[in-house]
Design an enzyme around this catalytic site. Structure first.
Site, PDB file in Angstrom:
ATOM      1  N   LYS A  14      -0.419-101.679  14.417  1.00 25.96           N
ATOM      2  CA  LYS A  14      -1.747-101.394  13.846  1.00 25.96           C
ATOM      3  C   LYS A  14      -2.778-101.082  14.919  1.00 25.96           C
ATOM      4  O   LYS A  14      -3.506-100.107  14.851  1.00 25.96           O
ATOM      5  CB  LYS A  14      -2.299-102.606  13.074  1.00 25.96           C
ATOM      6  CG  LYS A  14      -1.570-102.962  11.818  1.00 25.96           C
ATOM      7  CD  LYS A  14      -2.285-104.064  11.075  1.00 25.96           C
ATOM      8  CE  LYS A  14      -2.365-105.391  11.800  1.00 25.96           C
ATOM      9  NZ  LYS A  14      -1.129-106.138  11.937  1.00 25.96           N
ATOM     10  N   ARG A  89      -7.096-109.553   4.372  1.00 25.43           N
ATOM     11  CA  ARG A  89      -5.795-110.208   4.527  1.00 25.43           C
ATOM     12  C   ARG A  89      -5.363-110.926   3.247  1.00 25.43           C
ATOM     13  O   ARG A  89      -4.261-111.446   3.191  1.00 25.43           O
ATOM     14  CB  ARG A  89      -5.857-111.270   5.630  1.00 25.43           C
ATOM     15  CG  ARG A  89      -5.974-110.747   7.042  1.00 25.43           C
ATOM     16  CD  ARG A  89      -4.649-110.223   7.564  1.00 25.43           C
ATOM     17  NE  ARG A  89      -4.094-110.854   8.730  1.00 25.43           N
ATOM     18  CZ  ARG A  89      -4.319-110.497   9.983  1.00 25.43           C
ATOM     19  NH1 ARG A  89      -5.154-109.538  10.287  1.00 25.43           N
ATOM     20  NH2 ARG A  89      -3.699-111.095  10.965  1.00 25.43           N
ATOM     21  N   ARG A 156       0.227-113.294  23.810  1.00 22.28           N
ATOM     22  CA  ARG A 156      -0.743-113.838  22.853  1.00 22.28           C
ATOM     23  C   ARG A 156      -0.290-115.214  22.416  1.00 22.28           C
ATOM     24  O   ARG A 156       0.897-115.441  22.206  1.00 22.28           O
ATOM     25  CB  ARG A 156      -0.810-112.929  21.619  1.00 22.28           C
ATOM     26  CG  ARG A 156      -1.809-111.833  21.737  1.00 22.28           C
ATOM     27  CD  ARG A 156      -1.714-110.861  20.589  1.00 22.28           C
ATOM     28  NE  ARG A 156      -1.816-111.473  19.263  1.00 22.28           N
ATOM     29  CZ  ARG A 156      -2.078-110.776  18.145  1.00 22.28           C
ATOM     30  NH1 ARG A 156      -2.273-109.473  18.217  1.00 22.28           N
ATOM     31  NH2 ARG A 156      -2.133-111.368  16.975  1.00 22.28           N
ATOM     32  N   ARG A 167       2.974-116.423  10.235  1.00 26.22           N
ATOM     33  CA  ARG A 167       2.243-115.158  10.028  1.00 26.22           C
ATOM     34  C   ARG A 167       2.982-114.253   9.043  1.00 26.22           C
ATOM     35  O   ARG A 167       2.356-113.611   8.206  1.00 26.22           O
ATOM     36  CB  ARG A 167       2.031-114.447  11.371  1.00 26.22           C
ATOM     37  CG  ARG A 167       0.994-115.175  12.218  1.00 26.22           C
ATOM     38  CD  ARG A 167       1.134-114.845  13.674  1.00 26.22           C
ATOM     39  NE  ARG A 167       0.633-113.530  14.002  1.00 26.22           N
ATOM     40  CZ  ARG A 167       1.024-112.837  15.081  1.00 26.22           C
ATOM     41  NH1 ARG A 167       1.947-113.327  15.902  1.00 26.22           N
ATOM     42  NH2 ARG A 167       0.499-111.677  15.330  1.00 26.22           N
TER      43      ARG A 167
HETATM   44  P1  AMP Z   1      -4.396-109.950  14.309  1.00 28.95           P
HETATM   45  O1  AMP Z   1      -4.758-109.537  15.684  1.00 28.95           O
HETATM   46  O2  AMP Z   1      -4.903-109.000  13.251  1.00 28.95           O
HETATM   47  O3  AMP Z   1      -2.935-110.267  14.154  1.00 28.95           O
HETATM   48  O4  AMP Z   1      -5.186-111.320  14.035  1.00 28.95           O
HETATM   49  C1  AMP Z   1      -4.962-112.455  14.837  1.00 28.95           C
HETATM   50  C2  AMP Z   1      -5.379-113.716  14.092  1.00 28.95           C
HETATM   51  O5  AMP Z   1      -6.794-113.653  13.805  1.00 28.95           O
HETATM   52  C3  AMP Z   1      -4.713-113.935  12.755  1.00 28.95           C
HETATM   53  O6  AMP Z   1      -3.436-114.512  12.866  1.00 28.95           O
HETATM   54  C4  AMP Z   1      -5.736-114.864  12.102  1.00 28.95           C
HETATM   55  O7  AMP Z   1      -5.655-116.165  12.640  1.00 28.95           O
HETATM   56  C5  AMP Z   1      -7.048-114.272  12.555  1.00 28.95           C
HETATM   57  N1  AMP Z   1      -7.507-113.219  11.612  1.00 28.95           N
HETATM   58  C6  AMP Z   1      -7.639-111.886  11.872  1.00 28.95           C
HETATM   59  N2  AMP Z   1      -8.099-111.240  10.789  1.00 28.95           N
HETATM   60  C7  AMP Z   1      -8.257-112.183   9.819  1.00 28.95           C
HETATM   61  C8  AMP Z   1      -8.690-112.142   8.466  1.00 28.95           C
HETATM   62  N3  AMP Z   1      -9.054-111.002   7.873  1.00 28.95           N
HETATM   63  N4  AMP Z   1      -8.716-113.306   7.761  1.00 28.95           N
HETATM   64  C9  AMP Z   1      -8.357-114.461   8.339  1.00 28.95           C
HETATM   65  N5  AMP Z   1      -7.930-114.574   9.606  1.00 28.95           N
HETATM   66  C10 AMP Z   1      -7.877-113.443  10.348  1.00 28.95           C
END
Ligand code: AMP
Length: 221
Positions: A14, A89, A156, A167
């Site tokens: 993404k 999400r 990460r 996740r």
């Molecule tokens: P990502 O980089 O999109 O995988 O996001 C990393 C982490 O940020 C996720 O595993 C969540 O802990 C948090 N996060 C990101 N976007 C959201 C969202 N829309 N709602 C809740 N938590 C989020």
């Protein structure tokens, strides 16, 4: 003005696909995960609140995720449009989003879970400039160092086997329904994300009716 949302399981690409599209089309790339990670790195109060949740692979609370997204979009620095990555999400966030913004398309990067594990565990992030690396596709010239800024490459905190299980479970339980909500409005473009990065980008462009792109300028040699 183009307004897109990009969705997909962890490791589906993404962030790199969204940055590439944003760079070429002058869109603002809004990554909610990046905003949270920045807060963790900068030791803000928000960072302290979300750090453990993120490290465990859990989603942060809807109120906070909605606030962060709305505040970022309220900056209105997106003259040519935006691409939102990591939001919504779950169904509640999707309703919130649809009440506040109209979007042109949802890009869904489709990747089987079996491929996710391989990719995510090979993922590294530059602690200096935030560039993403995948050790399967392209190693940095000097091991552990960013080709662009020389920063140290790190894993990460949520790219562990344990966090990945959470996740993926959350994605299928909570985020799959978002696709169904968007699909009812005929917004969703399904893209096969098993292909290499360039092919995926071209497939996105084709689905959006955009001209093909030049090779990714940020590609690692
Ligand atoms: P990502 O980089 O999109 O995988 O996001 C990393 C982490 O940020 C996720 O595993 C969540 O802990 C948090 N996060 C990101 N976007 C959201 C969202 N829309 N709602 C809740 N938590 C989020």
């Amino acid at each position: 003005m183009r307004k897109y949302v990009i969705m997909g399981v962890p490791g589906s690409g993404k962030s790199s696909q969204a940055s590439w599209l944003a760079r070429d089309l002058d869109l603002v790339h809004i990554s909610v995960g990046d905003i949270f990670r920045w807060n963790v790195q900068q030791h803000t109060k928000m960072g302290a609140d979300v750090r453990r949740i993120m490290a465990g692979g859990e989603l942060v609370g809807d109120d906070l995720a909605e606030k962060v997204t709305a505040q970022r979009l309220a900056e209105h620095d997106w003259n040519y449009g935006f691409i939102v990555d990591g939001f919504p999400r779950n169904a509640r966030q999707a309703e919130f989003f649809l009440e506040s913004y109209d979007i042109d398309a949802v890009i869904h990067l489709d990747l089987p879970d079996a491929e996710v594990r391989r990719r995510v565990l090979a993922r590294r992030l530059c602690s200096g400039c935030g560039l993403d690396y995948n050790l399967i596709e392209g190693r940095p010239r000097v091991e552990g160092k960013c080709d662009v800024c020389g920063g140290t490459l790190v894993t990460r905190e949520d790219d562990t086997e344990e966090a990945l299980v959470v996740r993926l479970r959350d994605y299928h339980e909570k985020t799959d329904p978002v696709l169904a909500i968007f699909a009812r409005k005929e917004y969703v473009l399904h893209i096969d994300a098993t292909k290499d990065k360039d092919e995926v980008q071209q497939a996105i462009r084709e689905a959006l009716g955009l001209p093909a792109s030049k090779p990714d300028p940020s590609a690692q040699p």
